[in-house]
Design a protein around this motif. Structure first.
Motif, PDB file in Angstrom:
ATOM      1  N   GLN A 127     -12.365  42.562 -94.662  1.00 34.18           N
ATOM      2  CA  GLN A 127     -12.636  43.993 -94.700  1.00 34.18           C
ATOM      3  C   GLN A 127     -13.462  44.306 -95.930  1.00 34.18           C
ATOM      4  O   GLN A 127     -13.232  43.739 -97.008  1.00 34.18           O
ATOM      5  N   THR A 128     -14.438  45.183 -95.759  1.00 40.33           N
ATOM      6  CA  THR A 128     -15.189  45.628 -96.931  1.00 40.33           C
ATOM      7  C   THR A 128     -14.303  46.562 -97.750  1.00 40.33           C
ATOM      8  O   THR A 128     -13.391  47.202 -97.213  1.00 40.33           O
ATOM      9  N   TYR A 129     -14.545  46.622 -99.041  1.00 33.07           N
ATOM     10  CA  TYR A 129     -13.815  47.586 -99.865  1.00 33.07           C
ATOM     11  C   TYR A 129     -14.750  48.097-100.958  1.00 33.07           C
ATOM     12  O   TYR A 129     -15.800  47.531-101.223  1.00 33.07           O
ATOM     13  N   GLY A 130     -14.334  49.201-101.558  1.00 32.07           N
ATOM     14  CA  GLY A 130     -15.179  49.811-102.578  1.00 32.07           C
ATOM     15  C   GLY A 130     -16.206  50.749-102.000  1.00 32.07           C
ATOM     16  O   GLY A 130     -17.056  51.271-102.717  1.00 32.07           O
ATOM     17  N   LYS A 131     -16.136  50.983-100.673  1.00 30.85           N
ATOM     18  CA  LYS A 131     -17.048  51.919-100.027  1.00 30.85           C
ATOM     19  C   LYS A 131     -16.256  53.092 -99.466  1.00 30.85           C
ATOM     20  O   LYS A 131     -15.036  53.026 -99.315  1.00 30.85           O
ATOM     21  N   GLN A 132     -16.969  54.150 -99.156  1.00 33.87           N
ATOM     22  CA  GLN A 132     -16.307  55.318 -98.604  1.00 33.87           C
ATOM     23  C   GLN A 132     -15.722  55.018 -97.226  1.00 33.87           C
ATOM     24  O   GLN A 132     -14.619  55.439 -96.900  1.00 33.87           O
ATOM     25  N   ASN A 133     -16.471  54.278 -96.434  1.00 31.79           N
ATOM     26  CA  ASN A 133     -15.997  53.882 -95.110  1.00 31.79           C
ATOM     27  C   ASN A 133     -15.958  52.363 -95.023  1.00 31.79           C
ATOM     28  O   ASN A 133     -16.989  51.722 -94.804  1.00 31.79           O
ATOM     29  N   ASN A 134     -14.775  51.788 -95.241  1.00 32.97           N
ATOM     30  CA  ASN A 134     -14.638  50.343 -95.168  1.00 32.97           C
ATOM     31  C   ASN A 134     -14.613  49.900 -93.708  1.00 32.97           C
ATOM     32  O   ASN A 134     -14.126  50.614 -92.833  1.00 32.97           O
TER      33      ASN A 134
END
Length: 244
Positions: A172-179
């Motif tokens: 999962q991506t993280y550190g973004k507004q929409n992961n």
């Protein structure tokens, strides 16, 4: 919204790719000869049923979603090559030919294969979940993408040929507004300790992404199958033999 023209175009492309004849496909799909021709006629309002679409998708080794909404006319050989490879993994998984192992961390998996290459994919620090009941999640350094990724759930690996294992990471991506959820597929040369990327869903190929999701779902389902150790099987076999 369903578009019959997209479905028919995809069927035509895939028939040619697979070396099939229209009549052969119709026969295997359980419809009468000339059925596809009737669908092609502009004046007909016939809408193909879900059973027909499902049968065709199975015959052509693609997902239903890809068949009805993808664009195989733009697919290159690499797309079909990768989709076919993942489909073979899927079939071997469902037929219990591939025995997948579950791991939670790269450290755990590295001990199985004595691999420092896996350790090299670990990020510098763990990510704490907002939910205190959830464990720390491990950062994953993708070889092909710069996005910040974490290992979201248990990942799976199996030795598919001698001295070569395959890994499927749910990330999962993280550190973004929409992961967003990500699936990445790697191969590990066990002897050389070399980890090589095969495919990432961040590459954005809808056809391959759909097939990779199918594979991940199948592995998860079989991960819940009853497990019996060799020792337990030996005891059970001895007991059953004594009853004959």
């Amino acid at each position: 919204m369903f578009d019959k023209e997209i479905l028919l175009k995809n069927i035509n492309v895939l028939i040619k790719e697979r070396g099939l004849k229209i009549g052969e496909l119709e026969s295997k799909a359980g419809v009468s000869l000339g059925y596809l021709s009737r669908l092609h006629r502009a004046e007909t309002n016939v809408i193909p049923g879900i059973d027909f679409i499902s049968n065709v998708a199975q015959i052509l080794n693609v997902s239903i979603d890809a068949l009805i909404s993808g664009d195989f006319t733009r697919s290159n050989n690499n797309t079909l090559y990768m989709a076919n490879f993942i489909n073979e993994l899927l079939e071997d998984t469902n037929n219990l030919i591939i025995e997948w192992t579950t791991s939670r961390s790269l450290s755990d998996a590295s001990q199985i294969y004595d691999s420092s290459a896996l350790i090299g994919r670990e990020g510098p620090e763990n990510v704490t979940s907002m939910d205190p009941n959830e464990p720390l999640r491990h950062p994953f350094i993708s070889i092909t993408h710069k996005d910040k990724l974490i290992i979201d759930k248990d990942f799976y690996h199996a030795e598919i040929v001698e001295n070569n294992a395959i890994f499927l990471f749910p990330l999962q991506t993280y550190g973004k507004q929409n992961n967003t959820s990500v699936l990445e597929l790697y191969t590990l040369d066990i002897k050389k300790d070399n980890l090589t990327p095969i495919y990432s869903s961040l590459d954005g190929d809808m056809i391959v992404n759909a097939k990779l999701k199918e594979l991940y779902s199948a592995i998860k389902i079989h991960d819940e199958d009853l497990k019996i150790t060799d020792t337990a099987k030996s005891v059970i076999d001895s007991y059953l033999k004594s009853k004959k």
